[in-house]
Design a protein around this motif. Structure first.
Motif, PDB file in Angstrom:
ATOM      1  N   GLY A 187      34.550  41.836  29.402  1.00 53.68           N
ATOM      2  CA  GLY A 187      35.310  42.852  30.125  1.00 53.68           C
ATOM      3  C   GLY A 187      35.399  42.539  31.605  1.00 53.68           C
ATOM      4  O   GLY A 187      34.686  41.677  32.125  1.00 53.68           O
ATOM      5  N   SER A 188      36.278  43.248  32.309  1.00 54.20           N
ATOM      6  CA  SER A 188      36.481  43.025  33.743  1.00 54.20           C
ATOM      7  C   SER A 188      36.255  44.318  34.521  1.00 54.20           C
ATOM      8  O   SER A 188      36.323  45.410  33.969  1.00 54.20           O
ATOM      9  N   GLU A 189      35.997  44.178  35.815  1.00 53.55           N
ATOM     10  CA  GLU A 189      35.706  45.329  36.668  1.00 53.55           C
ATOM     11  C   GLU A 189      36.851  46.337  36.631  1.00 53.55           C
ATOM     12  O   GLU A 189      38.018  45.963  36.716  1.00 53.55           O
ATOM     13  N   VAL A 190      36.497  47.620  36.507  1.00 53.52           N
ATOM     14  CA  VAL A 190      37.501  48.656  36.301  1.00 53.52           C
ATOM     15  C   VAL A 190      38.471  48.771  37.469  1.00 53.52           C
ATOM     16  O   VAL A 190      39.620  49.178  37.293  1.00 53.52           O
ATOM     17  N   HIS A 191      38.040  48.400  38.685  1.00 49.84           N
ATOM     18  CA  HIS A 191      38.921  48.562  39.849  1.00 49.84           C
ATOM     19  C   HIS A 191      39.877  47.388  40.029  1.00 49.84           C
ATOM     20  O   HIS A 191      40.745  47.427  40.901  1.00 49.84           O
ATOM     21  N   PHE A 192      39.753  46.334  39.201  1.00 48.08           N
ATOM     22  CA  PHE A 192      40.676  45.211  39.288  1.00 48.08           C
ATOM     23  C   PHE A 192      42.020  45.572  38.649  1.00 48.08           C
ATOM     24  O   PHE A 192      42.080  46.356  37.703  1.00 48.08           O
ATOM     25  N   VAL A 193      43.093  44.974  39.161  1.00 51.45           N
ATOM     26  CA  VAL A 193      44.413  45.179  38.578  1.00 51.45           C
ATOM     27  C   VAL A 193      44.443  44.534  37.184  1.00 51.45           C
ATOM     28  O   VAL A 193      44.048  43.382  37.012  1.00 51.45           O
ATOM     29  N   VAL A 197      38.614  46.290  28.759  1.00 53.55           N
ATOM     30  CA  VAL A 197      37.357  45.989  28.092  1.00 53.55           C
ATOM     31  C   VAL A 197      37.426  44.583  27.496  1.00 53.55           C
ATOM     32  O   VAL A 197      38.507  44.015  27.321  1.00 53.55           O
ATOM     33  N   GLY A 198      36.256  44.025  27.171  1.00 59.92           N
ATOM     34  CA  GLY A 198      36.195  42.705  26.589  1.00 59.92           C
ATOM     35  C   GLY A 198      36.348  42.725  25.074  1.00 59.92           C
ATOM     36  O   GLY A 198      36.475  43.788  24.451  1.00 59.92           O
ATOM     37  N   PHE A 246      24.056  45.835  24.997  1.00 54.35           N
ATOM     38  CA  PHE A 246      25.215  45.143  25.551  1.00 54.35           C
ATOM     39  C   PHE A 246      25.880  46.033  26.594  1.00 54.35           C
ATOM     40  O   PHE A 246      26.003  47.242  26.419  1.00 54.35           O
ATOM     41  N   ARG A 247      26.310  45.430  27.696  1.00 49.52           N
ATOM     42  CA  ARG A 247      26.955  46.193  28.771  1.00 49.52           C
ATOM     43  C   ARG A 247      28.310  45.569  29.071  1.00 49.52           C
ATOM     44  O   ARG A 247      28.396  44.502  29.687  1.00 49.52           O
ATOM     45  N   ASP A 248      29.376  46.230  28.613  1.00 49.49           N
ATOM     46  CA  ASP A 248      30.728  45.797  28.937  1.00 49.49           C
ATOM     47  C   ASP A 248      30.973  46.049  30.420  1.00 49.49           C
ATOM     48  O   ASP A 248      30.705  47.151  30.922  1.00 49.49           O
ATOM     49  N   VAL A 249      31.468  45.041  31.120  1.00 55.17           N
ATOM     50  CA  VAL A 249      31.650  45.155  32.575  1.00 55.17           C
ATOM     51  C   VAL A 249      32.622  46.284  32.915  1.00 55.17           C
ATOM     52  O   VAL A 249      32.434  47.001  33.898  1.00 55.17           O
TER      53      VAL A 249
END
Length: 366
Positions: A187-193, A197-198, A246-249
């Motif tokens: 997953g990717s950071e929520v504030h990114f355009v 989720v991964g 597990f921690r999705d970014v």
């Protein structure tokens, strides 16, 4: 004068009655508030849903099964609406009902099911049986990773899918060929355009199960990756036997993956970093013998092709001699992928010849 006293007395009585009524109403309201407080506390997200206009698909009935950490983050508004919508779609309620746990495995039934769907593979099936026995009797609970390694066309991916069906578990296939970014897995950071989720979280949502089988197809063809995190590092983190949370970014919350079985497939283990390879239980999927290839063609591939081309193929005959010739010509192919293509081409050639000759189709005649 008497009239004045009467009017004054009536007005005083009315004022006293009004005050008493207001006090009584206030007491009733306070009583109702206190009586319903516990009920409201047991539904911590209901009013929040109404205010934030969360869609019905996200307003799941399993909030109470979420870990306290997740509930606190939602109540304290530390998460965005997008994060909350995904969180509520995760199968939290499945934590309360454990199904198909390793300690209740019917190993005999599972292996018999695999015999029905896959001919040969005796060595691979035995190795998988060892894994099942270990899972059933090993006291420690941790996430599991299997690696099915073998030549192209030996049926590794279909074997992994058959394992899932034999175990009665939902499965999700993720092709890793060409993937290079850790964000695609974690997953990717929520504030990114364009953040999202991964693949692991997607697989859990897609299967709607807390104990699915996630198949990493062609793990040996992952790209090294430049920037956004190396995908090998992401898989190392995911396959760490000491880390079940597990921690999705994108979500930034913990999710227990100890009930998930990961199965990877590869053609060449030399392309897999050794530290990652050491975290997987390797099962070798050997090539097929001549007799096994012939049996697979006759029992599965040709009937499936006839079903696929059901309109005209029943009137087309594929002889045993033609089957033998195709198998002999592909002695270097350990699997059945190439001979499957050649059988399909043979069937199409026969159908084309029939069309060019103008032969009528009599398959529907009684």
């Amino acid at each position: 004068m008497v009239v004045f006293y009467i009017v004054a007395t009536v007005l005083s009585f009315l004022c006293l009655f009004s005050i008493t009524f207001n006090i009584s109403e206030a007491i009733n309201r306070l009583t109702i508030f206190l009586e319903t407080k516990d009920e409201r506390d047991s539904r911590p997200f209901e009013e929040e849903d109404k205010k934030s206009n969360v869609s019905p698909i996200a307003r799941m009935k399993n909030d109470s099964f979420m870990p306290q950490e997740v509930q606190r983050k939602i109540r304290s508004k530390l998460l965005t609406d997008r994060q909350i919508e995904v969180i509520r779609r995760l199968p939290w309620k499945k934590y309360a009902v454990t199904q198909n746990s390793d300690d209740t495995l019917d190993i005999r039934h599972i292996l018999l099911q695999l015999d029905e769907t896959h001919h040969g593979m005796a060595s691979a099936k035995k190795e998988f049986g060892r894994y099942l026995v270990s899972s059933k009797n090993f006291s420690s609970k941790s996430s599991s990773v299997l690696l099915l390694n073998g030549s192209p066309g030996t049926g590794k991916t279909t074997l992994a899918s058959s394992i899932a069906r034999a175990m009665g578990r939902r499965h999700y296939v993720l092709n890793l060929n060409g993937l290079y970014s850790a964000a695609e897995i974690l997953g990717s950071e929520v504030h990114f355009v364009g953040s999202q989720v991964g693949a692991i979280t997607k697989a859990i949502m897609e299967t709607d199960s807390f104990s699915p089988i996630i198949i990493f197809d062609e793990i040996d063809k992952c790209s090294e990756g430049k920037g956004n995190g190396n995908i090998w590092d992401a898989l190392m983190q995911l396959f760490d036997p000491s880390q079940n949370d597990f921690r999705d970014v994108f979500l930034d919350i913990s999710y227990d993956i100890s009930n998930i079985l990961f199965i990877a497939t590869s053609n060449n283990i030399d392309n897999i970093p050794k530290p990652l390879l050491n975290r997987m239980s390797r099962i070798t999927v050997d090539g097929y013998s001549f007799d096994e290839k012939k049996l697979i063609l006759q029992a599965h591939i040709i009937p499936n092709l006839r079903t696929q081309y059901s309109k005209a193929s029943p009137s087309i005959e594929i002889t045993e001699e033609e089957i033998d010739e195709i198998i002999y010509d592909d002695t270097e192919d350990e699997g059945v992928r190439n001979i499957s293509r050649r059988i399909e081409n043979l069937l199409l050639d026969k159908l084309l010849e029939k069309e060019l000759l103008g032969v009528p189709d009599n398959t529907d005649e009684s």
